[in-house]
Write a protein that holds these residues in place. Sequence first.
Motif, short mmCIF file in Angstrom:
data_model
loop_
_atom_site.label_atom_id
_atom_site.label_comp_id
_atom_site.label_asym_id
_atom_site.label_seq_id
_atom_site.Cartn_x
_atom_site.Cartn_y
_atom_site.Cartn_z
N THR A 1 -0.55 11.37 -2.68
CA THR A 1 0.51 10.96 -1.76
C THR A 1 0.03 9.76 -0.94
OG1 THR A 1 1.29 13.24 -1.59
CG2 THR A 1 2.04 11.68 0.08
N TYR A 2 0.85 8.73 -0.87
CA TYR A 2 0.49 7.53 -0.12
C TYR A 2 1.63 7.16 0.83
CZ TYR A 2 -2.96 7.04 -3.84
OH TYR A 2 -3.97 7.27 -4.74
N VAL A 3 1.25 6.62 1.98
CA VAL A 3 2.22 6.16 2.97
C VAL A 3 1.82 4.75 3.40
CG1 VAL A 3 3.22 6.53 5.25
CG2 VAL A 3 2.70 8.49 3.79
N TRP A 4 2.79 3.85 3.38
CA TRP A 4 2.57 2.50 3.88
C TRP A 4 3.51 2.26 5.04
CZ3 TRP A 4 5.89 -1.53 4.66
CH2 TRP A 4 5.31 -2.77 4.99
N THR A 5 2.97 1.67 6.12
CA THR A 5 3.80 1.29 7.25
C THR A 5 3.45 -0.13 7.65
OG1 THR A 5 2.24 2.03 8.99
CG2 THR A 5 3.74 3.69 8.06
N ALA A 6 4.45 -0.85 8.13
CA ALA A 6 4.21 -2.22 8.57
C ALA A 6 3.31 -2.25 9.80
CB ALA A 6 5.54 -2.90 8.88
N ALA A 7 3.39 -1.20 10.61
CA ALA A 7 2.60 -1.19 11.84
C ALA A 7 1.15 -0.75 11.59
CB ALA A 7 3.24 -0.25 12.86
N GLY A 8 0.96 0.18 10.65
CA GLY A 8 -0.37 0.75 10.48
C GLY A 8 -1.04 0.49 9.16
N GLY A 9 -0.33 -0.10 8.20
CA GLY A 9 -0.95 -0.38 6.91
C GLY A 9 -0.80 0.76 5.92
N PHE A 10 -1.80 0.91 5.08
CA PHE A 10 -1.74 1.81 3.93
C PHE A 10 -2.59 3.03 4.18
CE2 PHE A 10 -3.13 2.75 -0.56
CZ PHE A 10 -1.91 3.26 -0.96
N PHE A 11 -2.00 4.22 3.99
CA PHE A 11 -2.71 5.47 4.19
C PHE A 11 -2.63 6.29 2.90
CE2 PHE A 11 -0.93 4.10 8.20
CZ PHE A 11 -2.00 4.17 9.07
N PHE B 1 -13.34 13.18 -10.46
CA PHE B 1 -12.30 12.44 -11.19
C PHE B 1 -11.16 12.22 -10.23
CE2 PHE B 1 -8.52 12.25 -13.85
CZ PHE B 1 -8.89 11.25 -14.74
N GLY B 2 -10.81 10.98 -10.02
CA GLY B 2 -9.76 10.70 -9.06
C GLY B 2 -8.95 9.49 -9.44
N LEU B 3 -7.94 9.21 -8.63
CA LEU B 3 -7.04 8.09 -8.86
C LEU B 3 -6.99 7.26 -7.58
CD1 LEU B 3 -4.85 6.75 -10.68
CD2 LEU B 3 -3.19 8.26 -9.59
N ASN B 4 -7.34 5.99 -7.70
CA ASN B 4 -7.34 5.09 -6.55
C ASN B 4 -6.20 4.07 -6.69
OD1 ASN B 4 -9.70 6.22 -5.43
ND2 ASN B 4 -10.97 4.98 -6.78
N VAL B 5 -5.45 3.92 -5.62
CA VAL B 5 -4.30 3.01 -5.61
C VAL B 5 -4.42 2.10 -4.39
CG1 VAL B 5 -1.78 2.85 -5.43
CG2 VAL B 5 -2.82 4.68 -6.78
N GLU B 6 -4.10 0.84 -4.57
CA GLU B 6 -4.10 -0.12 -3.48
C GLU B 6 -2.78 -0.89 -3.48
OE1 GLU B 6 -7.43 -2.70 -3.64
OE2 GLU B 6 -8.93 -1.09 -3.56
N VAL B 7 -2.19 -1.04 -2.31
CA VAL B 7 -0.98 -1.85 -2.16
C VAL B 7 -1.14 -2.70 -0.90
CG1 VAL B 7 0.54 -0.21 -3.31
CG2 VAL B 7 0.20 -0.03 -0.86
N ASN B 8 -0.53 -3.85 -0.91
CA ASN B 8 -0.65 -4.74 0.24
C ASN B 8 0.64 -5.55 0.42
OD1 ASN B 8 -1.83 -6.03 2.43
ND2 ASN B 8 -2.74 -7.63 1.16
N PRO B 9 1.76 -4.88 0.77
CA PRO B 9 3.01 -5.63 0.99
C PRO B 9 2.91 -6.46 2.27
CG PRO B 9 3.38 -3.27 0.67
CD PRO B 9 1.93 -3.46 0.92
N ALA B 10 3.85 -7.37 2.42
CA ALA B 10 3.93 -8.16 3.65
C ALA B 10 4.30 -7.25 4.82
CB ALA B 10 4.95 -9.28 3.49
N ARG B 11 3.55 -7.37 5.91
CA ARG B 11 3.77 -6.49 7.06
C ARG B 11 4.49 -7.19 8.20
NH1 ARG B 11 -2.05 -4.09 8.30
NH2 ARG B 11 -0.87 -3.23 10.04
N ASN B 12 4.80 -8.45 8.03
CA ASN B 12 5.45 -9.21 9.10
C ASN B 12 6.96 -9.00 9.04
OD1 ASN B 12 6.14 -10.93 11.13
ND2 ASN B 12 5.48 -12.80 10.09
N LEU B 13 7.49 -8.33 10.06
CA LEU B 13 8.93 -8.04 10.11
C LEU B 13 9.68 -8.97 11.06
CD1 LEU B 13 8.73 -4.13 10.32
CD2 LEU B 13 8.75 -5.58 8.28
N GLN B 14 9.00 -9.91 11.67
CA GLN B 14 9.61 -10.72 12.71
C GLN B 14 10.59 -11.75 12.14
OE1 GLN B 14 6.78 -12.56 15.33
NE2 GLN B 14 8.30 -12.98 16.91
#
Length: 291
Positions: free
Chosen positions: A35-45, A110-123
């Motif tokens: 399970t992964y959560v991404w937020t513009a304020a806090g990044g990727f968890f 044995f594991g699964l690693n995921v990385e995401v890096n969307p744009a976090r600028n909402l202004q």
Amino acid sequence: MLGGAIGTDAAPTQKRETTDSATGQGFSRRDLVNTYVWTAAGGFFAETTETTDVVSETTSGSYSLSGSVGTSVGTSFQLAGIGISAQLDASVGGGMTATRARGKEATRSFGLNVEVNPARNLQRYDQDRKPVFDQDGQPVKVPGKVDAYRFLSFYLGEDSEHFDSFFHKVVDPTWLANGNDPNAAALRQARQSDRKPPCWRVLHRVTFVSRVLPAVPPAGAPPLEKAMRQVDVESNYELIRRLDPYVKGATTSLPELAEATRSALAAQLPDLLPHAADVTGFLAQYYGVDA
């Protein structure tokens, strides 16, 4: 093996019995879901679940050796009319039994690693590409931009069904058949439709998306969105952050979550209490609570 280490028989009367066995038992939970959560304020968890593969092997052997040697000598003669006879018997016997066993166990993660890096600028920016701020000096956000989302990543172990899913549901058949892309050519060469070899599969499923709400909701906006803007809540994720301390311990079932949501709204955001069912719905999506 054990027999070769001890050596060959020493005499034809020896008897050897050998039993060698090698058994391997292993188990491996190869299907993973993270399970992964991404937020513009806090990044990727990441809330990652890893499994451990354990393979155990036991090898045993037994060796039995027995042997015997016997001899018998007899003679008779006469001396001065007197008969004399003699008999000599000798016997040697022996036996040996040996058993050897050894075991080994190997462990690997044995594991699964995921990385995401969307744009976090909402202004929001004006025509001159300058950032826009409100009268209090706070950044003005662009309505409709994603400020948080939650997704699941699956690793599924080898299965022939994944072969069919890849070529029939994932890959564009027109691109595969006629494409000049080197990847298309490589896939055409690798395709083995007659065999359908087992393949592993990785897929991602988005389960929750939160977007910035307009400061002034349009006339056709859902009633909950209008009510949220009236209490200065700018997105679904912002509402989740406000309610999380009061409901995160009640996510084992939907009725439990609904009760906790109503209690939290009554205490913290009473203006949203008429919309408790809708709030519970997207809380259930965020926490992954089944109906």
